[in-house]
Design an enzyme around this catalytic site. Sequence first.
Site, short mmCIF file in Angstrom:
data_model
loop_
_atom_site.label_atom_id
_atom_site.label_comp_id
_atom_site.label_asym_id
_atom_site.label_seq_id
_atom_site.Cartn_x
_atom_site.Cartn_y
_atom_site.Cartn_z
N LYS A 114 -9.34 -0.60 2.27
CA LYS A 114 -9.63 -2.67 1.69
C LYS A 114 -7.95 -2.55 1.97
CE LYS A 114 -7.61 -4.03 -2.15
NZ LYS A 114 -7.60 -5.59 -1.95
N GLU A 138 3.79 2.73 0.96
CA GLU A 138 4.81 1.97 1.76
C GLU A 138 5.03 0.54 0.97
OE1 GLU A 138 6.68 3.85 4.23
OE2 GLU A 138 5.37 4.87 4.97
N CYS A 172 8.03 -6.90 5.84
CA CYS A 172 8.45 -6.04 5.07
C CYS A 172 10.15 -5.44 5.82
CB CYS A 172 7.93 -4.44 4.74
SG CYS A 172 7.51 -3.69 5.98
N GLU A 179 12.77 -8.62 -4.13
CA GLU A 179 12.82 -9.20 -2.81
C GLU A 179 11.61 -10.80 -2.74
OE1 GLU A 179 8.81 -7.06 -1.62
OE2 GLU A 179 9.76 -7.00 -0.05
P1 NAD Z 1 0.15 -6.19 -3.41
O1 NAD Z 1 0.58 -5.11 -3.68
O2 NAD Z 1 0.11 -7.05 -4.25
O3 NAD Z 1 -1.75 -5.42 -1.93
C1 NAD Z 1 -1.55 -4.85 -1.40
C2 NAD Z 1 -2.81 -4.38 -1.43
O4 NAD Z 1 -2.79 -3.61 -2.95
C3 NAD Z 1 -3.93 -5.43 -1.49
O5 NAD Z 1 -5.08 -4.82 -0.98
C4 NAD Z 1 -3.96 -5.50 -3.38
O6 NAD Z 1 -5.29 -5.84 -3.50
C5 NAD Z 1 -3.82 -4.02 -3.31
N1 NAD Z 1 -3.45 -3.94 -4.93
C6 NAD Z 1 -3.44 -4.94 -5.67
N2 NAD Z 1 -3.20 -4.11 -7.07
C7 NAD Z 1 -3.81 -2.93 -6.64
C8 NAD Z 1 -4.90 -1.75 -8.07
N3 NAD Z 1 -3.96 -1.96 -9.31
N4 NAD Z 1 -5.24 -0.89 -7.76
C9 NAD Z 1 -5.51 -0.40 -5.58
N5 NAD Z 1 -4.61 -1.66 -4.84
C10 NAD Z 1 -4.00 -2.62 -5.67
O7 NAD Z 1 1.34 -6.32 -1.90
P2 NAD Z 1 1.16 -7.75 -0.99
O8 NAD Z 1 1.95 -9.08 -1.70
O9 NAD Z 1 -0.08 -7.67 -0.22
O10 NAD Z 1 2.02 -7.65 -0.17
C11 NAD Z 1 3.23 -8.11 0.22
C12 NAD Z 1 3.88 -6.88 -0.30
O11 NAD Z 1 4.14 -5.40 0.91
C13 NAD Z 1 5.87 -6.72 -0.40
O12 NAD Z 1 6.70 -6.18 -1.55
C14 NAD Z 1 5.90 -5.87 1.40
O13 NAD Z 1 7.73 -5.25 1.28
C15 NAD Z 1 5.28 -5.38 1.38
N6 NAD Z 1 4.66 -4.17 2.13
C16 NAD Z 1 5.54 -2.95 2.72
C17 NAD Z 1 5.57 -2.64 3.91
C18 NAD Z 1 6.34 -1.49 4.08
O14 NAD Z 1 5.68 -0.66 5.65
N7 NAD Z 1 6.82 -0.74 3.73
C19 NAD Z 1 5.10 -3.46 4.82
C20 NAD Z 1 4.31 -4.14 4.51
C21 NAD Z 1 4.69 -5.05 3.45
#
Ligand code: NAD
Length: 481
Positions: free
Chosen positions: A173, A248, A282, A384
């Site tokens: 997804k 991650e 990130c 963040e």
């Molecule tokens: P998010 O957690 O809102 O969403 C990430 C994914 O999870 C999306 O596909 C979303 O639809 C899904 N999701 C949301 N709620 C869920 C649930 N209850 N169950 C299952 N899936 C769910 O994050 P975002 O806003 O899309 O991305 C930004 C964040 O990602 C920032 O915190 C950033 O630091 C982090 N990030 C981390 C890395 C890493 O490698 N550590 C890399 C890129 C981004």
Amino acid sequence: MEKLQNFINGTYVPPKNGQYIDNYEPATGQVYALIPDSDEEDVLAAVDAAEKAFPIWSNMSIEERSKILVRLSEGIERNMDEFVQAESRDNGKPVSLAAHVDIPRAVSNFHFFATAITHFASESHHMEGVGINFTTRKPIGIVGCISPWNLPLYLFSWKIAPALAAGNCVIAKPSEITPYTAYMLGKMAQEAGMPAGVLNILHGTGPKVGDAIVKHPKIKAISFTGGTKTGEYIARTAGPMFKKLSLELGGKNPNIIFADCNFDDMLSTTIRSSFANQGQICLCGSRIFVERPIYEKFKEAFVAKVSRSKVSFPSDPEAKLGAIVSEAHMEKILSYIALAKEEGGTVLTGGNRVHLPAPHDQGYYIEPTIIEGLSYDCRTNQEEIFGPVVTITPFDTEEEALMMANSTMYGLAGTIWTTNLNRAHRVADQLQSGIVWVNAWLVRDLRTPFGGVKASGVGREGGWEALRFFTEAKNIFIKYE
Ligand code: NAD
């Protein structure tokens, strides 16, 4: 208006409930496509397809699997321009960034794991005069891959490629905010000759379809990249089901600059590590700590250059920063700038939303923003923000720099600028993070472990780490007679 579809069992299908959600173009603030608002029913269909495909895919010779994945990477490469344009439109990032970073890296991810699997070997442990242990590594079965919006195809493929290479069937997804290039990937899988049901791509929101993926009992492992709060929820849900988990999560990375650094290299890289992808990587270094003797010099040069960085629509070849990914995220970033002022910070440059002329007048743009005068432990420096906002803080000693750098709940990456080799080793060793760059930033070797400590996650991706995650080890002992 274009309606995206799910990719299940090798074909594109609409969501079973017939419902769609809006997909916005960040550069204009307008809806430009509709994406499936999938739910549990679609997950059931995808799991059913994956279950049927698993014996075919997992029993296929590694050479054959590898060839299919190489063809998949070549498919993306052949359609590079289409992918680049789509990524930039969907995410708001400058076309040049999608062309130089995102899509080439997605190609590399598939190619890297397609070939890595042909070199992946398991271990044996000989017990002198007693017998021999050997370990087999088999695919897990059906795995879930959930990715965020900031590097859409780049991070999506970073999970899918090793999962598939190891012989698993995948329910994936992408973020509902940036679904488009993941949608295009289905066609590449078809053209590469991937058997139906091996890769299934579902669109929709986290709480609905994402949650259904996490909860499905036949999905045995979840590889997730996203926010720390979401990761915590996923861990709480999947933990009691004994699923394998790779998380991650967020970061608040320090960039530590010592007075003896190569100033010009440091300055140009620091501009990138602060504002590339509008600061929405990130690994961006959002807390900049500068040794006092060069603090004023750095501040002047950094502010002068950053204030000239052009914020523009993504297809503008001059754009250094494009659009923020969504209106909600733009509002969040602006609220943090307001908080920084309340906490006593001084905005040295930026701080405002940018209004471009039509047709981009409703787009989501923010000036690159530099703030000083904040304590290391205030909210602005601990939480963040994930946008084009950095803080700069002077320090006097190595110990003080390390104390401030390590003071957050996160521990993803850190950057150190110094020409003193001993100090580079010392500080790198003591930084609480999964990744450290010395005199560099975002230099990536796909073989190296990738991931964070503390609230930045659990587990590592990349190289053998990813192939180990997506396989189950079984140790077999045979006694010598
Ligand atoms: P998010 O957690 O809102 O969403 C990430 C994914 O999870 C999306 O596909 C979303 O639809 C899904 N999701 C949301 N709620 C869920 C649930 N209850 N169950 C299952 N899936 C769910 O994050 P975002 O806003 O899309 O991305 C930004 C964040 O990602 C920032 O915190 C950033 O630091 C982090 N990030 C981390 C890395 C890493 O490698 N550590 C890399 C890129 C981004």
